[in-house]
Design a protein around this motif. Structure first.
Motif, PDB file in Angstrom:
ATOM      1  N   LYS B 251      47.293  25.829  38.025  1.00 18.05           N
ATOM      2  CA  LYS B 251      48.542  25.997  38.776  1.00 18.05           C
ATOM      3  C   LYS B 251      48.265  26.447  40.216  1.00 18.05           C
ATOM      4  CE  LYS B 251      53.073  26.085  37.944  1.00 18.05           C
ATOM      5  NZ  LYS B 251      53.728  24.846  37.504  1.00 18.05           N
ATOM      6  N   MET B 252      47.259  27.316  40.400  1.00 15.69           N
ATOM      7  CA  MET B 252      46.950  27.861  41.715  1.00 15.69           C
ATOM      8  C   MET B 252      45.975  26.974  42.476  1.00 15.69           C
ATOM      9  SD  MET B 252      48.749  30.596  41.721  1.00 15.69           S
ATOM     10  CE  MET B 252      48.232  31.554  43.117  1.00 15.69           C
ATOM     11  N   GLY B 253      45.501  25.942  41.833  1.00 21.97           N
ATOM     12  CA  GLY B 253      44.541  25.050  42.488  1.00 21.97           C
ATOM     13  C   GLY B 253      43.195  25.710  42.746  1.00 21.97           C
ATOM     14  N   GLY B 254      42.843  26.664  41.918  1.00 19.92           N
ATOM     15  CA  GLY B 254      41.512  27.278  42.004  1.00 19.92           C
ATOM     16  C   GLY B 254      41.373  28.363  43.066  1.00 19.92           C
ATOM     17  N   VAL B 255      42.467  28.615  43.829  1.00 16.56           N
ATOM     18  CA  VAL B 255      42.380  29.688  44.844  1.00 16.56           C
ATOM     19  C   VAL B 255      43.573  30.631  44.700  1.00 16.56           C
ATOM     20  CG1 VAL B 255      41.116  28.329  46.540  1.00 16.56           C
ATOM     21  CG2 VAL B 255      43.608  28.303  46.561  1.00 16.56           C
ATOM     22  N   LEU B 256      43.411  31.839  45.286  1.00 11.06           N
ATOM     23  CA  LEU B 256      44.508  32.800  45.220  1.00 11.06           C
ATOM     24  C   LEU B 256      45.169  32.876  46.595  1.00 11.06           C
ATOM     25  CD1 LEU B 256      45.737  34.675  43.052  1.00 11.06           C
ATOM     26  CD2 LEU B 256      44.418  36.529  44.071  1.00 11.06           C
ATOM     27  N   PHE B 257      46.276  32.192  46.741  1.00  8.46           N
ATOM     28  CA  PHE B 257      47.101  32.158  47.961  1.00  8.46           C
ATOM     29  C   PHE B 257      46.409  31.515  49.180  1.00  8.46           C
ATOM     30  CE2 PHE B 257      48.305  36.108  45.605  1.00  8.46           C
ATOM     31  CZ  PHE B 257      49.356  35.521  44.921  1.00  8.46           C
ATOM     32  N   THR B 258      45.163  31.835  49.393  1.00 10.47           N
ATOM     33  CA  THR B 258      44.460  31.276  50.556  1.00 10.47           C
ATOM     34  C   THR B 258      43.102  30.727  50.114  1.00 10.47           C
ATOM     35  OG1 THR B 258      43.089  32.033  52.383  1.00 10.47           O
ATOM     36  CG2 THR B 258      44.089  33.743  51.075  1.00 10.47           C
ATOM     37  N   ASP B 259      42.593  29.778  50.883  1.00 11.05           N
ATOM     38  CA  ASP B 259      41.318  29.156  50.519  1.00 11.05           C
ATOM     39  C   ASP B 259      40.148  30.136  50.540  1.00 11.05           C
ATOM     40  OD1 ASP B 259      42.555  26.835  50.078  1.00 11.05           O
ATOM     41  OD2 ASP B 259      41.917  25.822  51.931  1.00 11.05           O
ATOM     42  N   ILE B 260      40.332  31.228  51.305  1.00 10.01           N
ATOM     43  CA  ILE B 260      39.221  32.192  51.409  1.00 10.01           C
ATOM     44  C   ILE B 260      38.946  32.841  50.056  1.00 10.01           C
ATOM     45  CG2 ILE B 260      38.411  34.318  52.536  1.00 10.01           C
ATOM     46  CD1 ILE B 260      40.371  33.622  54.828  1.00 10.01           C
ATOM     47  N   ILE B 261      40.057  33.107  49.293  1.00 14.47           N
ATOM     48  CA  ILE B 261      39.888  33.786  48.010  1.00 14.47           C
ATOM     49  C   ILE B 261      39.895  32.750  46.890  1.00 14.47           C
ATOM     50  CG2 ILE B 261      40.793  35.579  46.502  1.00 14.47           C
ATOM     51  CD1 ILE B 261      42.081  36.859  48.910  1.00 14.47           C
ATOM     52  N   SER B 262      38.694  32.394  46.439  1.00 14.06           N
ATOM     53  CA  SER B 262      38.641  31.380  45.376  1.00 14.06           C
ATOM     54  C   SER B 262      38.525  32.064  44.015  1.00 14.06           C
ATOM     55  CB  SER B 262      37.478  30.434  45.612  1.00 14.06           C
ATOM     56  OG  SER B 262      36.289  31.161  45.637  1.00 14.06           O
ATOM     57  N   LEU B 263      39.166  31.456  43.021  1.00 13.94           N
ATOM     58  CA  LEU B 263      39.127  32.021  41.658  1.00 13.94           C
ATOM     59  C   LEU B 263      37.858  31.547  40.952  1.00 13.94           C
ATOM     60  CD1 LEU B 263      42.836  31.277  40.730  1.00 13.94           C
ATOM     61  CD2 LEU B 263      41.846  33.552  40.981  1.00 13.94           C
ATOM     62  N   ILE B 264      37.464  32.303  39.940  1.00 17.91           N
ATOM     63  CA  ILE B 264      36.275  31.910  39.164  1.00 17.91           C
ATOM     64  C   ILE B 264      36.663  30.700  38.314  1.00 17.91           C
ATOM     65  CG2 ILE B 264      34.627  32.657  37.400  1.00 17.91           C
ATOM     66  CD1 ILE B 264      35.103  35.539  38.349  1.00 17.91           C
ATOM     67  N   GLU B 265      35.783  29.720  38.263  1.00 16.09           N
ATOM     68  CA  GLU B 265      36.092  28.529  37.442  1.00 16.09           C
ATOM     69  C   GLU B 265      36.271  28.922  35.981  1.00 16.09           C
ATOM     70  OE1 GLU B 265      33.840  25.034  37.872  1.00 16.09           O
ATOM     71  OE2 GLU B 265      33.724  25.210  40.055  1.00 16.09           O
ATOM     72  N   PRO B 266      37.250  28.312  35.276  1.00 18.38           N
ATOM     73  CA  PRO B 266      37.587  28.779  33.923  1.00 18.38           C
ATOM     74  C   PRO B 266      36.485  28.606  32.878  1.00 18.38           C
ATOM     75  CG  PRO B 266      39.146  27.101  34.670  1.00 18.38           C
ATOM     76  CD  PRO B 266      38.158  27.281  35.762  1.00 18.38           C
ATOM     77  N   TYR B 267      35.744  27.489  32.973  1.00 16.89           N
ATOM     78  CA  TYR B 267      34.690  27.297  31.954  1.00 16.89           C
ATOM     79  C   TYR B 267      33.364  27.667  32.544  1.00 16.89           C
ATOM     80  CZ  TYR B 267      38.525  24.740  29.861  1.00 16.89           C
ATOM     81  OH  TYR B 267      39.739  24.412  29.353  1.00 16.89           O
ATOM     82  N   ASN B 268      32.515  28.399  31.946  1.00 15.87           N
ATOM     83  CA  ASN B 268      32.523  29.074  30.648  1.00 15.87           C
ATOM     84  C   ASN B 268      33.095  30.491  30.738  1.00 15.87           C
ATOM     85  OD1 ASN B 268      31.028  27.005  29.323  1.00 15.87           O
ATOM     86  ND2 ASN B 268      29.263  27.682  30.474  1.00 15.87           N
ATOM     87  N   PHE B 269      33.671  30.804  31.906  1.00 17.16           N
ATOM     88  CA  PHE B 269      34.164  32.159  32.145  1.00 17.16           C
ATOM     89  C   PHE B 269      35.092  32.632  31.022  1.00 17.16           C
ATOM     90  CE2 PHE B 269      37.380  34.748  34.655  1.00 17.16           C
ATOM     91  CZ  PHE B 269      36.604  35.885  34.679  1.00 17.16           C
ATOM     92  N   VAL B 270      36.073  31.783  30.646  1.00 13.44           N
ATOM     93  CA  VAL B 270      37.038  32.226  29.621  1.00 13.44           C
ATOM     94  C   VAL B 270      36.354  32.454  28.267  1.00 13.44           C
ATOM     95  CG1 VAL B 270      39.225  31.363  30.517  1.00 13.44           C
ATOM     96  CG2 VAL B 270      37.739  29.809  29.281  1.00 13.44           C
ATOM     97  N   PHE B 271      35.304  31.681  27.995  1.00 14.02           N
ATOM     98  CA  PHE B 271      34.619  31.858  26.706  1.00 14.02           C
ATOM     99  C   PHE B 271      33.843  33.166  26.689  1.00 14.02           C
ATOM    100  CE2 PHE B 271      34.836  27.073  26.847  1.00 14.02           C
ATOM    101  CZ  PHE B 271      35.934  27.014  26.012  1.00 14.02           C
ATOM    102  N   GLN B 272      33.271  33.490  27.860  1.00 15.17           N
ATOM    103  CA  GLN B 272      32.555  34.774  27.939  1.00 15.17           C
ATOM    104  C   GLN B 272      33.530  35.936  27.735  1.00 15.17           C
ATOM    105  OE1 GLN B 272      30.868  34.272  31.808  1.00 15.17           O
ATOM    106  NE2 GLN B 272      29.091  33.157  31.045  1.00 15.17           N
ATOM    107  N   ILE B 273      34.701  35.823  28.376  1.00 14.36           N
ATOM    108  CA  ILE B 273      35.703  36.895  28.230  1.00 14.36           C
ATOM    109  C   ILE B 273      36.166  36.954  26.765  1.00 14.36           C
ATOM    110  CG2 ILE B 273      38.002  37.721  28.963  1.00 14.36           C
ATOM    111  CD1 ILE B 273      36.240  37.716  31.328  1.00 14.36           C
ATOM    112  N   SER B 274      36.370  35.785  26.157  1.00 15.95           N
ATOM    113  CA  SER B 274      36.817  35.745  24.756  1.00 15.95           C
ATOM    114  C   SER B 274      35.800  36.424  23.853  1.00 15.95           C
ATOM    115  CB  SER B 274      37.010  34.305  24.297  1.00 15.95           C
ATOM    116  OG  SER B 274      37.918  33.669  25.139  1.00 15.95           O
ATOM    117  N   GLY B 275      34.526  36.087  24.095  1.00 18.52           N
ATOM    118  CA  GLY B 275      33.453  36.714  23.307  1.00 18.52           C
ATOM    119  C   GLY B 275      33.517  38.218  23.469  1.00 18.52           C
TER     120      GLY B 275
END
Lengths: 233, 299
Positions: B251-275
């Motif tokens: 939904k956010m297109g991989g960034v938080l409001f501005t291009d400077i602040i990029s979000l962590i890519e979901p895979y494998n990040f979400v699996f690590q958090i789930s673990g």
């Protein structure tokens, strides 16, 4: 050393009450001994010290050569596997059948189901309840429930059976039945039986060794059949 | 074989207890679900903030403009002097010509103007691009360099960057504290459930003690029960984390409001958090029940 031996045993509770004082007692293997006395005379404390539910304040309690008084808490379960306990209130689990109530002891020891079944059936047959395997406690009479309790106590073939007023909640006829069961276990399995009781009739009729306790002190020790009610009361 | 049989019986007894005390188990699991969702949120936030900070830190440099009249020897000396200043990670030298070239490449307008400069006519100043180790003391480092000989101007983020980094730092610390607090709340809830289970089975425990059941065999089912509650309670938070974060990222297109602040890519990040959530659930469950078993199951 006798199979069970108490040497200068004292039990003083934290509130200062002396339940047992300077008790010396020897019981041989295969004996059947009644422990009698008034309510709160210390007989339950004495019985509880044998299976380390109570720890003596002073003195030694030997059961099968082990000083129970010095036994570590973590090792108490090993002692209790050698001692069967019969309670006045049966202490059965209401949601388990007679079979399950007895089997649950061996299950908790880690026995295989194939080993458990014959042992449980043998124990329940010995107390005359082979036909009631599937009955739940609330479907059985008091006497039957007490017999399940006895079956549970002997299922692991203990060397000692400790009975704390096992007939206390039963009518005279049922009490007689229970005493017959215990007497047979003593004779056929060679199990040492120590039974605390109030019941004068049973004591007089059975003609076994009688230990009398008064205010926590050993007031008399009578050989088989030599006890008369009047002497204790 | 005996220990395995005891283990299997403990697991089955724990499972039965979860089912037998269903309403209590559901209450416990619900609390664990809520706390673990909050924990997941806190971890996601903290990890992303960490990521932003690293991104910014990686880009942050001190630019040291050298005096126009400095000779090659002077520049060499200055480099040596900068080298010994604390907190320096990397130094890159850029000559006037390199600067010109880069600026021409970067911007068309610059290119047009600069290409009209005659040979030898270059008003730009040579500079050092410096990376620092600790971003928080970048100001101090810049000041030290400013006082060195042949240094004209020193430029860096000047305040704004440090403020941003320190805000991120506070967010990170607050989330860590929140996670730890939530974990303890969950442990307490589980410990409470186990306490009630212990009380409801007091009769059974007493009989087990008296017939010579070992302490371990009495305690194990309760520990497994805590473990089950923890693991069962982590299922929904895991699903929320996986689907929620992927949805948010898209939904956010991989960034938080501005291009400077990029979000962590979901895979494998979400699996690590789930673990991590399952492990937290399991450990907290075991810890909670261990606490109750120790306190209320004195054998």
């Amino acid at each position: 050393m006798s199979f069970i031996e108490l040497q200068n045993v004292y039990k003083i509770y934290k509130n200062g009450v002396t339940a047992v004082a300077d008790m010396n007692l020897k019981i041989n293997k295969g004996d059947f001994v009644f422990v009698i006395g008034h309510t709160a005379c210390g007989k339950s404390t004495l019985i509880k010290m044998l299976y380390r539910e109570e720890k003596p304040t002073k003195g030694s309690v030997y059961v099968g050569g082990i000083n129970v008084a010095k036994l570590k808490n973590s090792k108490v379960y090993k002692l209790r596997r050698k001692i069967g306990i019969v309670f006045q209130d049966y202490k059965l689990l209401p949601k388990l059948t007679a079979y399950e109530n007895v089997a649950f002891v061996l299950q908790s020891y880690g026995y295989k189901e194939s080993e458990i079944k014959p042992k449980v059936i043998e124990a329940l047959s010995r107390v005359g309840l082979k036909e009631k395997l599937r009955s739940f406690p609330d479907e059985m009479s008091g006497g039957e429930q007490q017999r399940v309790c006895i079956a549970r106590a002997i299922v692991n073939k203990p060397k000692v059976l400790v009975c704390d007023e096992p007939t206390g909640n039963l009518d005279p006829d049922t009490s007689k039945e229970i005493m017959n069961v215990l007497s047979n276990i003593n004779k056929e399995m060679g199990t040492t039986i120590i039974m605390a009781t109030h019941d004068r009739d049973i004591v007089n009729r059975m003609k076994k060794r009688v230990v009398v306790i008064k205010n926590g002190v050993l007031a008399g020790d009578y050989e088989k059949g030599s006890y008369k009610v009047d002497e204790a009361h | 074989m005996k220990p395995i049989r005891i283990l299997i019986r403990s697991v089955s007894s724990a499972f039965k207890s979860v089912v037998r005390n269903l309403s209590l188990s559901i209450a416990s699991i619900s609390c664990i679900i809520i706390t673990l969702i909050l924990v997941a949120f806190a971890i996601l936030l903290s990890a992303n903030v960490n990521n932003f900070t690293k991104d910014i830190e990686g880009d942050l440099t001190v630019v040291v403009f050298v005096n126009k009249d400095a000779t090659d020897e002077n520049i060499e000396d200055l480099k040596k002097n900068i080298d010994v200043v604390p907190n320096i990670k990397e130094i890159t030298y850029k000559s006037k010509d390199q600067m010109k070239e880069e600026m021409q490449k970067e911007n068309e307008a610059f290119d047009k103007i600069m290409s009209e400069w005659k040979e030898g006519e270059n008003p730009l100043q040579p500079c050092f691009i410096i990376l620092v180790n600790d971003i928080e003391s970048i100001g101090e480092t810049a000041n030290t360099i400013k006082n060195l000989e042949h240094v004209d101007i020193v430029k860096y983020g000047e305040g704004m960057v440090e403020r941003l980094v320190s805000i991120f730092d506070i967010v990170k610390k607050v989330t860590i504290v929140a996670v730890v607090a939530l974990v303890f709340v969950t442990a307490f809830l589980i410990s409470n459930t186990i306490k009630i289970t212990i009380y409801s089975r007091k009769n059974e425990i007493d009989i087990m003690r008296l017939v010579g059941t070992s302490n371990m065999v009495i305690k194990l089912p309760f520990l497994f029960e805590g473990l089950f509650l923890g693991i069962l309670g982590s299922i929904i938070p895991v699903l929320v984390t996986i689907y929620g974060y992927v949805f948010f990222y898209d939904k956010m297109g991989g960034v938080l409001f501005t291009d400077i602040i990029s979000l962590i890519e979901p895979y494998n990040f979400v699996f690590q958090i789930s673990g991590a959530l399952v492990i937290i659930g399991a450990i907290v469950g075991m810890y909670g029940s261990y606490k109750s078993v120790r306190k209320y199951l004195k054998i």
